[in-house]
Design an enzyme around this catalytic site. Structure first.
Site, PDB file in Angstrom:
ATOM      1  N   HIS A 133      -3.282  -6.305  -1.051  1.00 23.62           N
ATOM      2  CA  HIS A 133      -2.049  -7.249  -0.965  1.00 23.62           C
ATOM      3  C   HIS A 133      -0.752  -6.216  -0.642  1.00 23.62           C
ATOM      4  O   HIS A 133      -0.610  -5.162  -1.209  1.00 23.62           O
ATOM      5  CB  HIS A 133      -1.597  -8.182  -2.166  1.00 23.62           C
ATOM      6  CG  HIS A 133      -1.161  -7.593  -3.383  1.00 23.62           C
ATOM      7  ND1 HIS A 133      -0.005  -7.168  -3.602  1.00 23.62           N
ATOM      8  CD2 HIS A 133      -1.828  -7.243  -4.464  1.00 23.62           C
ATOM      9  CE1 HIS A 133       0.470  -6.890  -4.759  1.00 23.62           C
ATOM     10  NE2 HIS A 133      -0.789  -6.580  -5.397  1.00 23.62           N
ATOM     11  N   GLU A 179       0.627 -12.338  -2.637  1.00 19.77           N
ATOM     12  CA  GLU A 179      -0.290 -12.339  -3.470  1.00 19.77           C
ATOM     13  C   GLU A 179       0.709 -12.438  -4.848  1.00 19.77           C
ATOM     14  O   GLU A 179       0.017 -13.266  -5.926  1.00 19.77           O
ATOM     15  CB  GLU A 179      -1.040 -10.875  -3.681  1.00 19.77           C
ATOM     16  CG  GLU A 179      -2.006 -10.692  -4.557  1.00 19.77           C
ATOM     17  CD  GLU A 179      -1.807 -10.277  -5.933  1.00 19.77           C
ATOM     18  OE1 GLU A 179      -2.444 -10.250  -6.869  1.00 19.77           O
ATOM     19  OE2 GLU A 179      -0.355  -9.707  -6.176  1.00 19.77           O
ATOM     20  N   GLU A 180       1.729 -12.066  -5.113  1.00 20.79           N
ATOM     21  CA  GLU A 180       2.380 -12.009  -6.137  1.00 20.79           C
ATOM     22  C   GLU A 180       3.000 -13.474  -6.655  1.00 20.79           C
ATOM     23  O   GLU A 180       3.436 -13.714  -7.620  1.00 20.79           O
ATOM     24  CB  GLU A 180       3.909 -11.126  -6.189  1.00 20.79           C
ATOM     25  CG  GLU A 180       3.227  -9.634  -6.192  1.00 20.79           C
ATOM     26  CD  GLU A 180       2.415  -8.962  -7.382  1.00 20.79           C
ATOM     27  OE1 GLU A 180       2.333  -9.724  -8.145  1.00 20.79           O
ATOM     28  OE2 GLU A 180       2.413  -7.763  -7.382  1.00 20.79           O
ATOM     29  N   ASP A 208      -6.943  -3.404  -5.299  1.00 21.56           N
ATOM     30  CA  ASP A 208      -5.441  -3.896  -5.959  1.00 21.56           C
ATOM     31  C   ASP A 208      -5.039  -2.789  -6.944  1.00 21.56           C
ATOM     32  O   ASP A 208      -5.564  -2.978  -8.236  1.00 21.56           O
ATOM     33  CB  ASP A 208      -5.457  -5.395  -6.371  1.00 21.56           C
ATOM     34  CG  ASP A 208      -3.958  -5.721  -6.768  1.00 21.56           C
ATOM     35  OD1 ASP A 208      -3.374  -5.021  -6.961  1.00 21.56           O
ATOM     36  OD2 ASP A 208      -4.153  -6.807  -7.076  1.00 21.56           O
ATOM     37  N   HIS A 297       5.104  -4.019 -12.467  1.00 20.17           N
ATOM     38  CA  HIS A 297       6.003  -4.950 -12.034  1.00 20.17           C
ATOM     39  C   HIS A 297       7.509  -4.906 -12.616  1.00 20.17           C
ATOM     40  O   HIS A 297       8.198  -5.637 -12.785  1.00 20.17           O
ATOM     41  CB  HIS A 297       5.449  -6.373 -12.637  1.00 20.17           C
ATOM     42  CG  HIS A 297       4.343  -7.134 -11.989  1.00 20.17           C
ATOM     43  ND1 HIS A 297       3.963  -8.471 -12.287  1.00 20.17           N
ATOM     44  CD2 HIS A 297       3.727  -6.676 -10.978  1.00 20.17           C
ATOM     45  CE1 HIS A 297       2.902  -8.760 -11.594  1.00 20.17           C
ATOM     46  NE2 HIS A 297       2.719  -7.855 -10.746  1.00 20.17           N
TER      47      HIS A 297
END
Length: 489
Positions: A133, A179-180, A208, A297
């Site tokens: 991603h 993707e997130e 990933d 994140h």
């Protein structure tokens, strides 16, 4: 209507690369209309496992970091940093010589994009994919998550193209948007594929996060269809003296849509917010009780949030698996379409698997396919004759539902209400031929419509599905069939 172009005298397996069926993408180039003029190239010998240059992987990450810095500190879906990331990846793949396409799809943050790059193989019936991603969360630049996977896959693609190797299997790389936001890009890609195109995917390898600063070496173990690849990945680690662990990532990444479609998937992962155990620190090094990626994140997921050794190993593994599976000989049998007992059900591999009269399976532009480029075009000759195309299937004895479906369009130069030309869908069971449906020059329909017939009377039996067309010597009638299926419940 013009008569159908004359076909070669022998029915041959097509060695042509089929167009990617991904709306609104366009094919790179039209395949030749004369299949006899396009002999299949001999597959090249497999390359040794490549050493993917980690400095070049890092250079891609430097570029993604600069893009985030220039666009509000992130590369999130719907933001300018994501669009700039798309532009960079596409330009890099274009320069490497790939057929590169951008697929758009909708999200709650606006339009997002996938970048899909293809290098045609000598076997058009198989596709080997690797993907990552491309988007970050809005909180930070996403250098480990998932700039690291993006950069590893991207440099593998660049280096493979530079090697001059033409793959046996068509090689495809996907860089997924959103993707997130719930794996939206990979879901949109898989949903856009026809059943026939899904069936060609022999492997999807998902990458990933491979540069976590307190790394582990995890191998996806959540799809039995991909166990052979999983085992090859662990064998690669073992040969390098690197301990590895299986992990079920619970459908949290972009392989999930491929897995849900019944396709073989595999992947690697260096760890995210979970804490490293004492046992894991003893075998991998690093700090026990600390997250594999403490900046997961977060705004601190920057270039400083990388372990170069983990990044190097991950990129080398991607290069090894891609190179091996690009050259893998899957044999001459076309895999069955997912959920479909027929093989090469959309005819995109030419006449492979189907038997009968030479020529009706064609990619001639004179009549459009419903999906892809190939279809079964019976009749259309404007002369007396009969053509048949067949394939044998076994209807399971346990079936509670079974059906033959196909899409048909008909056009004719005949006039009036007299039946001159016919096409029959039939089941051949030993010496018994049963006609399921008959179509003729009367009341033609130039729009594809789906036809469906029960096959329950033949459960527990191997039977031949046959399409037969008969024309008289007057004007032509064309019966064009596409996207066939034998489905059971």
């Amino acid at each position: 209507m013009p008569a159908r172009p004359h076909a070669p005298a022998l029915m041959a397996a097509a060695g042509l690369a089929a167009a990617l069926v991904v709306a609104p993408l366009t094919a790179a180039a039209a395949a030749p209309t004369d299949r006899a003029a396009a002999p299949a190239a001999a597959p090249a010998a497999a390359l040794a496992d490549p050493d993917i240059d980690v400095a070049k992987v890092r250079a891609h990450l430097d570029r993604l970091s600069a893009i985030a810095a220039a666009n509000g500190g992130n590369r999130a879906t719907g933001r300018s940093g994501y669009q700039a990331s798309v532009d960079y990846v596409k330009a890099t793949l274009d320069a490497a010589g790939y057929t590169t396409q951008v697929q758009s799809f909708s999200t709650s943050s606006g339009t997002s994009y996938n970048v899909v790059a293809t290098l045609a193989g000598t076997d058009p019936s198989r596709v080997v994919m690797a993907g990552a991603h491309l988007d970050s969360v809005s909180a930070g630049p996403g250098i480990n998550d998932n700039g690291s996977g993006t950069a590893g896959v991207l440099e593998t693609a660049v280096q493979y193209a530079a090697s001059g190797q033409r793959p046996r299997n068509t090689l495809r790389f996907g860089f997924w948007g959103a993707e997130e936001q719930g794996l939206l890009g990979s879901k949109a890609y898989v949903a856009s594929l026809s059943a026939a195109e899904k069936a060609k995917i022999a492997l999807y390898l998902n990458i990933d996060m491979i540069g976590s600063p307190n790394p582990g070496y995890f191998v996806y173990d959540d799809n039995a269809a991909g166990n052979a690849v999983r085992d090859e990945i662990t064998a690669w680690y073992t040969a390098k003296g690197i301990p590895s662990e299986y992990i079920d990532v619970q459908g949290r990444s972009d392989h999930a849509a491929f897995r849900a479609a019944g396709l073989p998937t595999a992947g690697i992962f260096s760890g995210a917010e979970t804490l490293k155990t004492t046992a894991q620190a003893q075998k991998w090094g690093g700090t026990a009780g600390r997250a594999f990626d403490p900046c997961y994140h977060r705004s601190c997921d920057t270039l400083a949030n990388l372990d170069t050794t983990s990044l190097d190993r991950g990129a080398d593994l991607v290069g090894a698996i891609v190179t091996r599976y690009a050259a893998k000989d899957y044999g001459t049998t076309i895999p069955p379409t997912v959920g479909n007992l027929l093989q090469n059900a959309g005819f995109e591999s030419g006449a492979t698997v189907w038997t009968g009269t030479a020529g009706p399976i064609t990619n001639s532009a004179s009549r459009p396919a419903r999906t892809g480029s190939w279809k079964l075009w019976l009749g259309g000759n404007g002369s007396a004759g009969t053509e048949t195309v067949n394939q044998t299937v076994t209807v399971p004895s346990t079936a509670t539902a079974a059906a033959l479906t196909f899409w048909l369009r008909t056009d004719t130069a005949e006039t009036g209400t007299t039946v001159y030309d016919t096409m029959r869908a039939q089941v051949v069971d030993g010496s018994t031929v049963t006609t399921l449906g008959t179509f003729s020059n009367v009341a033609p329909n130039a729009t594809y419509t789906q036809k469906s017939f029960s096959l329950l009377p033949w459960k527990g039996r191997a039977v031949t599905i046959r399409f037969t067309a008969t024309e008289d010597s007057s004007a032509q009638t064309s019966f064009v069939v596409d996207d066939t299926a034998v489905t059971v419940g």
